[in-house]
Enzyme design. Sequence first.
Site, PDB file in Angstrom:
ATOM      1  N   GLY A  25     -13.155   4.836  14.670  1.00  0.00           N
ATOM      2  CA  GLY A  25     -14.336   3.979  14.830  1.00  0.00           C
ATOM      3  C   GLY A  25     -14.064   2.779  15.725  1.00  0.00           C
ATOM      4  N   GLU A  26     -12.847   2.239  15.638  1.00  0.00           N
ATOM      5  CA  GLU A  26     -12.523   1.046  16.430  1.00  0.00           C
ATOM      6  C   GLU A  26     -12.119   1.396  17.855  1.00  0.00           C
ATOM      7  OE1 GLU A  26      -9.597  -1.256  14.217  1.00  0.00           O
ATOM      8  OE2 GLU A  26     -10.780  -0.955  12.394  1.00  0.00           O
ATOM      9  N   HIS A  27     -11.552   2.600  18.048  1.00  0.00           N
ATOM     10  CA  HIS A  27     -10.928   2.877  19.348  1.00  0.00           C
ATOM     11  C   HIS A  27     -11.555   3.981  20.174  1.00  0.00           C
ATOM     12  CE1 HIS A  27      -7.848   0.093  18.232  1.00  0.00           C
ATOM     13  NE2 HIS A  27      -7.596   0.764  17.126  1.00  0.00           N
TER      14      HIS A  27
ATOM     15  N   ARG B  41      -2.753  -2.096  -3.249  1.00  0.00           N
ATOM     16  CA  ARG B  41      -3.907  -1.222  -3.080  1.00  0.00           C
ATOM     17  C   ARG B  41      -3.784  -0.099  -4.102  1.00  0.00           C
ATOM     18  NH1 ARG B  41      -5.842   2.135   2.200  1.00  0.00           N
ATOM     19  NH2 ARG B  41      -7.767   2.853   1.268  1.00  0.00           N
TER      20      ARG B  41
ATOM     21  N   ASP C 260      -5.211  14.666  14.754  1.00  0.00           N
ATOM     22  CA  ASP C 260      -5.305  13.387  15.453  1.00  0.00           C
ATOM     23  C   ASP C 260      -6.428  13.438  16.486  1.00  0.00           C
ATOM     24  OD1 ASP C 260      -4.734  11.296  17.475  1.00  0.00           O
ATOM     25  OD2 ASP C 260      -2.965  10.971  16.223  1.00  0.00           O
ATOM     26  N   MET C 261      -7.396  12.554  16.338  1.00  0.00           N
ATOM     27  CA  MET C 261      -8.562  12.596  17.212  1.00  0.00           C
ATOM     28  C   MET C 261      -8.190  12.437  18.686  1.00  0.00           C
ATOM     29  SD  MET C 261     -11.730  13.107  17.458  1.00  0.00           S
ATOM     30  CE  MET C 261     -12.675  12.934  15.954  1.00  0.00           C
ATOM     31  N   ARG C 262      -7.178  11.608  18.974  1.00  0.00           N
ATOM     32  CA  ARG C 262      -6.784  11.435  20.387  1.00  0.00           C
ATOM     33  C   ARG C 262      -6.358  12.756  21.008  1.00  0.00           C
ATOM     34  NH1 ARG C 262      -3.174   6.390  18.873  1.00  0.00           N
ATOM     35  NH2 ARG C 262      -2.991   7.819  17.147  1.00  0.00           N
TER      36      ARG C 262
ATOM     37  N   GLY D  56      -9.395   3.553  12.661  1.00  0.00           N
ATOM     38  CA  GLY D  56      -8.795   4.074  13.895  1.00  0.00           C
ATOM     39  C   GLY D  56      -9.770   4.683  14.904  1.00  0.00           C
TER      40      GLY D  56
ATOM     41  N   HIS E  96     -12.511   3.859  -0.163  1.00  0.00           N
ATOM     42  CA  HIS E  96     -12.451   2.955   0.996  1.00  0.00           C
ATOM     43  C   HIS E  96     -13.154   1.631   0.700  1.00  0.00           C
ATOM     44  CE1 HIS E  96     -11.899   6.615   3.853  1.00  0.00           C
ATOM     45  NE2 HIS E  96     -10.739   6.021   3.659  1.00  0.00           N
TER      46      HIS E  96
ATOM     47  N   ARG F 240      -8.643  16.780   5.554  1.00  0.00           N
ATOM     48  CA  ARG F 240      -9.445  17.107   4.359  1.00  0.00           C
ATOM     49  C   ARG F 240     -10.769  17.744   4.787  1.00  0.00           C
ATOM     50  NH1 ARG F 240      -9.150  11.285   1.521  1.00  0.00           N
ATOM     51  NH2 ARG F 240      -7.503  10.740   2.985  1.00  0.00           N
TER      52      ARG F 240
ATOM     53  N   GLU G 191      -8.072  -4.186   5.437  1.00  0.00           N
ATOM     54  CA  GLU G 191      -7.952  -3.992   3.989  1.00  0.00           C
ATOM     55  C   GLU G 191      -6.853  -4.876   3.402  1.00  0.00           C
ATOM     56  OE1 GLU G 191      -7.808  -0.007   5.416  1.00  0.00           O
ATOM     57  OE2 GLU G 191      -8.783   0.722   3.592  1.00  0.00           O
TER      58      GLU G 191
ATOM     59  N   ASN H 178       0.873  -1.171   0.000  1.00  0.00           N
ATOM     60  CA  ASN H 178       0.000   0.000   0.000  1.00  0.00           C
ATOM     61  C   ASN H 178       0.908   1.218   0.000  1.00  0.00           C
ATOM     62  OD1 ASN H 178      -1.782   2.047   0.504  1.00  0.00           O
ATOM     63  ND2 ASN H 178      -2.634   1.170   2.389  1.00  0.00           N
TER      64      ASN H 178
ATOM     65  N   LYS I   4       3.499   0.793   2.904  1.00  0.00           N
ATOM     66  CA  LYS I   4       3.185  -0.214   3.921  1.00  0.00           C
ATOM     67  C   LYS I   4       3.193  -1.580   3.246  1.00  0.00           C
ATOM     68  CE  LYS I   4       0.285   2.877   6.593  1.00  0.00           C
ATOM     69  NZ  LYS I   4      -1.032   3.462   6.608  1.00  0.00           N
TER      70      LYS I   4
HETATM   71  P1  ADP Z   1      -5.536   5.703   8.368  1.00  0.00           P
HETATM   72  O1  ADP Z   1      -6.766   6.257   7.733  1.00  0.00           O
HETATM   73  O2  ADP Z   1      -4.306   6.509   8.108  1.00  0.00           O
HETATM   74  O3  ADP Z   1      -5.349   4.202   8.186  1.00  0.00           O
HETATM   75  P2  ADP Z   1      -6.342   5.037  11.084  1.00  0.00           P
HETATM   76  O4  ADP Z   1      -7.442   4.148  10.636  1.00  0.00           O
HETATM   77  O5  ADP Z   1      -5.203   4.433  11.821  1.00  0.00           O
HETATM   78  O6  ADP Z   1      -5.768   5.933   9.927  1.00  0.00           O
HETATM   79  O7  ADP Z   1      -6.996   6.163  12.011  1.00  0.00           O
HETATM   80  C1  ADP Z   1      -6.253   7.215  12.529  1.00  0.00           C
HETATM   81  C2  ADP Z   1      -7.160   8.026  13.452  1.00  0.00           C
HETATM   82  O8  ADP Z   1      -7.605   7.155  14.514  1.00  0.00           O
HETATM   83  C3  ADP Z   1      -6.458   9.201  14.123  1.00  0.00           C
HETATM   84  O9  ADP Z   1      -7.315  10.337  14.135  1.00  0.00           O
HETATM   85  C4  ADP Z   1      -6.267   8.706  15.550  1.00  0.00           C
HETATM   86  O10 ADP Z   1      -6.280   9.764  16.477  1.00  0.00           O
HETATM   87  C5  ADP Z   1      -7.516   7.879  15.725  1.00  0.00           C
HETATM   88  N1  ADP Z   1      -7.395   6.986  16.884  1.00  0.00           N
HETATM   89  C6  ADP Z   1      -6.614   5.914  17.060  1.00  0.00           C
HETATM   90  N2  ADP Z   1      -6.757   5.424  18.318  1.00  0.00           N
HETATM   91  C7  ADP Z   1      -7.655   6.230  18.944  1.00  0.00           C
HETATM   92  C8  ADP Z   1      -8.245   6.281  20.248  1.00  0.00           C
HETATM   93  N3  ADP Z   1      -7.931   5.393  21.181  1.00  0.00           N
HETATM   94  N4  ADP Z   1      -9.141   7.255  20.514  1.00  0.00           N
HETATM   95  C9  ADP Z   1      -9.462   8.176  19.594  1.00  0.00           C
HETATM   96  N5  ADP Z   1      -8.956   8.175  18.345  1.00  0.00           N
HETATM   97  C10 ADP Z   1      -8.073   7.228  18.027  1.00  0.00           C
END
Ligand code: ADP
Length: 395
Positions: free
Chosen positions: A330-332, A93, A283-285, A328, A181, A241, A379, A9, A16
């Site tokens: 959605g999962e975390h 990809r 970065d959402m975190r 990222g 996606h 974006r 993916e 990718n 990657k």
């Molecule tokens: P990509 O689209 O580059 O593959 P990812 O699917 O890894 O990216 O998603 C990256 C996003 O996920 C970032 O905004 C990151 O802050 C967010 N993220 C990852 N872990 C967490 C978490 N525990 N809480 C909130 N956001 C998270």
Amino acid sequence: MRDTIVVLNAGSSSIKFSIFGLADQELDLLLRGQIEGLYTEARFVAKDANGALVSERTWDAESPPGHEGALDHLIGYLRYKLADDRLVGVGHRVVHGGLDFTEPVVVGPEILGYLEGFVPLFPLHLPHNLTPVRRLLDRLPEVPQVACFDTSFHRTSPPISRLYALPLEYAEAGVIRYGFHGLSYEYIASVLGRFDRRAAEGRAVVCHLGNGVSACALQGCRSMASTMGFTGVEGLPMGTRSGTLDPGVLLYLMDQRGMDARAIERLIYKESGLLGVSGVSSDMRTLLASEEPRAQLAVELFVYRIGRELGSLAAALGGLDALVFTAGIGEHSAEIRERICRSAAWLGVEVDPAANVAGGPRITSLTSRVSAWVIPTNEELMIARHTRRLIEQTN
Ligand code: ADP
């Protein structure tokens, strides 16, 4: 001797890779890694399936590799690592299959040339995706390569969902809504039935919330509509974006601010979204942890826009049976999931806060009319599956 498949990718600043071993029916992840910081501070890392470091390398900041140098390093590494194995194929990809490629395809020089013809449609990512194909055709010509497109999965969406209200000659020239996606949505569609049979047969909206953000409406696990369109900048706000803008904004930027295409491209791809609104981070975190009011505003806008788009996608499906969160964020992020679920309460989503904090997989109460799920996407596995299938078909 084991048969293996490599998945690549390649983006603008990183490549990657994953290596899968072929088992009877499935594919086992053996190794994954990346070379990031191309052209700047390049670093190669490979980790085993448990995340343990297997190999790393950094380059002198004076002479970082670009795509081709990075690929040569990777090819050397694969030769060494797979010396006792058989590399049966490489899957790539590829962001765009244009109007013609609605399925993954085995790529030789002729198809590569054809795909290169789509570069004007998707100039930002496609050249990077295709560089490894060309390099491998040159360096490992005996290994078959398969291109898997991010657009293909959306081929089932009705023509009306793909049309912009421009004079039709533009659609005929390829200016339509492709959606992206697709490999992520295809993977989710391939496992959704294990979680929720009713959703797999019925109407589901999948929210892919990563650095790139989109959502897709599925009917019977087939794509019916997507928030992304001609490019990956349409739709929801993302890390950097903008998502959908009034086209009049672009005219204003050109006429009144004297911005040209490149300046607008930088603004809407690199300087907007969560980063642009917050002024803090993409970065959402970081944003969730920040006290800065603009960081909170960016998160609020993110959730608000997703909530509105859920209504639009549910309308395209004529109702909703399930909501799926992946990638990222959605999962975390339990917080973002909960806020989105609350904005979708009117659709019949009744979040179970404890199940959500625990990470699911089901995050709605048993009485919820619409179920909601956390399903990790994969993916790379989807690309490896396609690659295996095509190679086995052609053998
Ligand atoms: P990509 O689209 O580059 O593959 P990812 O699917 O890894 O990216 O998603 C990256 C996003 O996920 C970032 O905004 C990151 O802050 C967010 N993220 C990852 N872990 C967490 C978490 N525990 N809480 C909130 N956001 C998270």
